[in-house]
Design an enzyme around this catalytic site. Structure first.
Site, PDB file in Angstrom:
ATOM      1  N   LYS A 104       0.670  -1.640   0.094  1.00 37.25           N
ATOM      2  CA  LYS A 104      -0.002  -0.304  -0.277  1.00 37.25           C
ATOM      3  C   LYS A 104       0.770   1.244   0.087  1.00 37.25           C
ATOM      4  CE  LYS A 104      -4.142  -1.499   1.595  1.00 37.25           C
ATOM      5  NZ  LYS A 104      -4.436  -2.953   1.814  1.00 37.25           N
ATOM      6  N   GLU A 126     -10.501   6.991   3.350  1.00 38.75           N
ATOM      7  CA  GLU A 126     -11.012   6.063   4.108  1.00 38.75           C
ATOM      8  C   GLU A 126     -10.399   4.990   5.016  1.00 38.75           C
ATOM      9  OE1 GLU A 126     -11.673   6.378   0.827  1.00 38.75           O
ATOM     10  OE2 GLU A 126     -10.958   4.564   1.504  1.00 38.75           O
ATOM     11  N   SER A 389       1.823 -10.021  -0.782  1.00 40.95           N
ATOM     12  CA  SER A 389       1.399  -8.343  -0.801  1.00 40.95           C
ATOM     13  C   SER A 389       1.680  -7.591   0.600  1.00 40.95           C
ATOM     14  CB  SER A 389       0.137  -8.199  -1.106  1.00 40.95           C
ATOM     15  OG  SER A 389      -0.479  -8.614  -0.114  1.00 40.95           O
TER      16      SER A 389
HETATM   17  C1  LIG Z   1      -5.672  -3.690   1.209  1.00 40.63           C
HETATM   18  C2  LIG Z   1      -4.382  -4.978   1.213  1.00 40.63           C
HETATM   19  C3  LIG Z   1      -4.725  -5.720   0.151  1.00 40.63           C
HETATM   20  C4  LIG Z   1      -5.693  -5.646  -1.019  1.00 40.63           C
HETATM   21  O1  LIG Z   1      -5.978  -4.469  -1.723  1.00 40.63           O
HETATM   22  P1  LIG Z   1      -5.641  -4.850  -3.089  1.00 40.63           P
HETATM   23  O2  LIG Z   1      -5.834  -3.133  -3.728  1.00 40.63           O
HETATM   24  O3  LIG Z   1      -6.650  -5.859  -4.211  1.00 40.63           O
HETATM   25  O4  LIG Z   1      -3.442  -4.513  -3.379  1.00 40.63           O
HETATM   26  C5  LIG Z   1      -4.284  -6.722  -0.247  1.00 40.63           C
HETATM   27  N1  LIG Z   1      -3.036  -7.211   0.366  1.00 40.63           N
HETATM   28  C6  LIG Z   1      -2.683  -6.690   1.821  1.00 40.63           C
HETATM   29  C7  LIG Z   1      -1.912  -7.246   2.441  1.00 40.63           C
HETATM   30  C8  LIG Z   1      -3.365  -5.595   2.313  1.00 40.63           C
HETATM   31  O5  LIG Z   1      -2.795  -4.511   2.951  1.00 40.63           O
END
Ligand SMILES: *Cc1c(COP(=O)(O)O)cnc(C)c1O
Length: 400
Positions: A104, A126, A389
């Site tokens: 993010k 938000e 992610s």
């Molecule tokens: C917010 C988040 C996601 C999902 O958001 P995307 O916009 O689909 O990437 C996936 N993995 C993590 C660790 C997140 O914090």
């Protein structure tokens, strides 16, 4: 999640496609369906993004911040034990090692840099589980721009640690008790604030909402795929057979996928938050939803029998969203990518497996991508990249 639910009846919602100079469409998906009052601010944002994304000085500053502040490039790690366990060669793209613990930060730093160049006096966002709130407050602190984070009161109570983090970072947390006092209500509150203060910078957290947000978020996250492509070529001397990522709004997934879209030999797989994998008990928008206008864009959305948007259900807060990126909608329809509903149960199993096999506690969101890799690549002897992610610190005290 985001620029969205205009629930006030006196706001006229209209498409601004004819005003857009630039392409905000992915096939028939995307565009900007917004109240009149946001037409000018979004047009200005679109022009600013178009200018800065081509400006060598802006790009150099963004790269420097990603390197020295966020910790990029993130490693591409050969998960040897997991590979042996599955019977395919798996590399993990370690977005969990970024500052603040997920992908993010790539997007919030990029948008905050645009906000600074545009002379924004305030950044608003938000947040549901608080992850985007923390990443936004971090980027706002770095740029020296005051920041307000809107949050449902119920979420704020459940996510007390992230509320504390946001406050420590110097941002203001504004809680709302309307509705169910969760993400959708925080969106309504933040959007109302934006509508009454159209001069603020609204920092959107995923590849959703009206143009230019999907383009902009895709651009800032594309660093993931660019790095991963170069790294796998260095390590393996060839492109992977498949790339796999979890899809909530779709930002980490498009970040990885965009590095491989033109390489038609590379298969592209998205793991949606399947919940129980039943209509009404899922967040798998591309699997169970249908195309409609939702929260400013034309894309897939989960609906009830009357065609109204419904609440989604997933064990992973970051995937728990009834809409999805218009670019993923296009990639699905054009068959360049395939999307699968991964159940809560599968994701939880993968969460434990990766923790124990590799010593990496993944975010429960990312665990969906790991689970899909296990499902699709078992004994296939293929080479794949899985986008990790985020890290799972936030999930350790869940009971799963
Ligand atoms: C917010 C988040 C996601 C999902 O958001 P995307 O916009 O689909 O990437 C996936 N993995 C993590 C660790 C997140 O914090």
């Amino acid at each position: 999640m985001n620029i969205s639910t205009v629930n006030s009846n006196d706001i006229k919602v209209r498409p601004i496609d004819n005003m857009l100079k630039y392409n905000g469409r992915y096939g028939e998906y995307g565009g900007a369906y917004i109240p009149d009052v946001l037409a000018v601010p979004l047009q200005k944002l679109s022009e600013a993004f178009d200018y800065f994304s081509r400006d060598p000085e802006f790009r150099a500053e963004f790269s420097n911040i990603l390197r020295d502040y966020a910790g990029r490039p993130s490693p591409l790690y050969f998960a040897q034990k997991l590979s042996k366990h599955i019977g395919s060669t798996l590399y993990l793209k370690r977005e969990d090692l970024n500052h603040t613990g997920s992908h993010k930060i790539n997007n919030t730093l990029g948008q905050a840099l645009i906000a600074k160049r545009m002379g924004a006096k305030e950044i608003v966002a938000e947040t549901g589980a608080g992850q985007h709130g923390v990443a936004t407050a971090t980027a706002a602190a770095l740029m020296g721009i005051p920041c307000k984070i809107f949050m449902g009161a119920v979420d704020a109570r459940r996510q007390a640690l992230n509320v504390k983090r946001i406050q420590l970072l110097g941002a203001e947390v504004i809680t709302t008790t309307r509705g169910t006092a969760t993400l959708k209500d925080a969106v309504d509150e933040a959007l109302n604030y934006y509508i009454s203060h159209p001069d603020v910078f609204y920092l959107l957290g995923s590849q959703v909402g009206p143009d230019p947000y999907p383009r902009m978020v895709g651009f800032f996250q594309s660093v993931i795929g660019q790095e991963a492509r170069a790294q796998i070529l260095m390590k393996e001397g060839r492109l992977p057979d498949a790339v796999i990522a979890a899809v909530g709004g779709g930002s980490n997934a498009i970040g990885l996928f965009s590095g491989f879209l033109e390489d038609h030999e590379v298969k592209i797989y998205g793991a949606e938050g399947g919940g129980d994998a039943l209509p009404g008990k899922t967040a798998a928008t591309l699997t169970f939803g249908k195309p409609m206008i939702f929260q400013g864009t034309y894309s897939y959305c989960l609906t009830n029998d009357e065609g109204q948007p419904v609440e989604s259900h997933s064990v992973a807060a970051g995937l728990d969203y009834p809409g999805v990126s218009p670019q993923h909608a296009f990639l699905k329809d054009s068959k360049r990518a395939q999307y699968f509903a991964v159940t809560d149960k599968e994701a939880i199993e993968a969460f434990h497996l990766l923790s124990q096999l590799e010593g990496i506690i993944p975010a429960i969101e990312s665990s969906h991508a790991v689970a899909l890799a296990i499902r699709l690549l078992r004994n296939q002897n293929l080479l794949a990249i899985v986008n990790l992610s985020g890290r799972g610190d936030k999930d350790v005290d869940r009971d799963f």
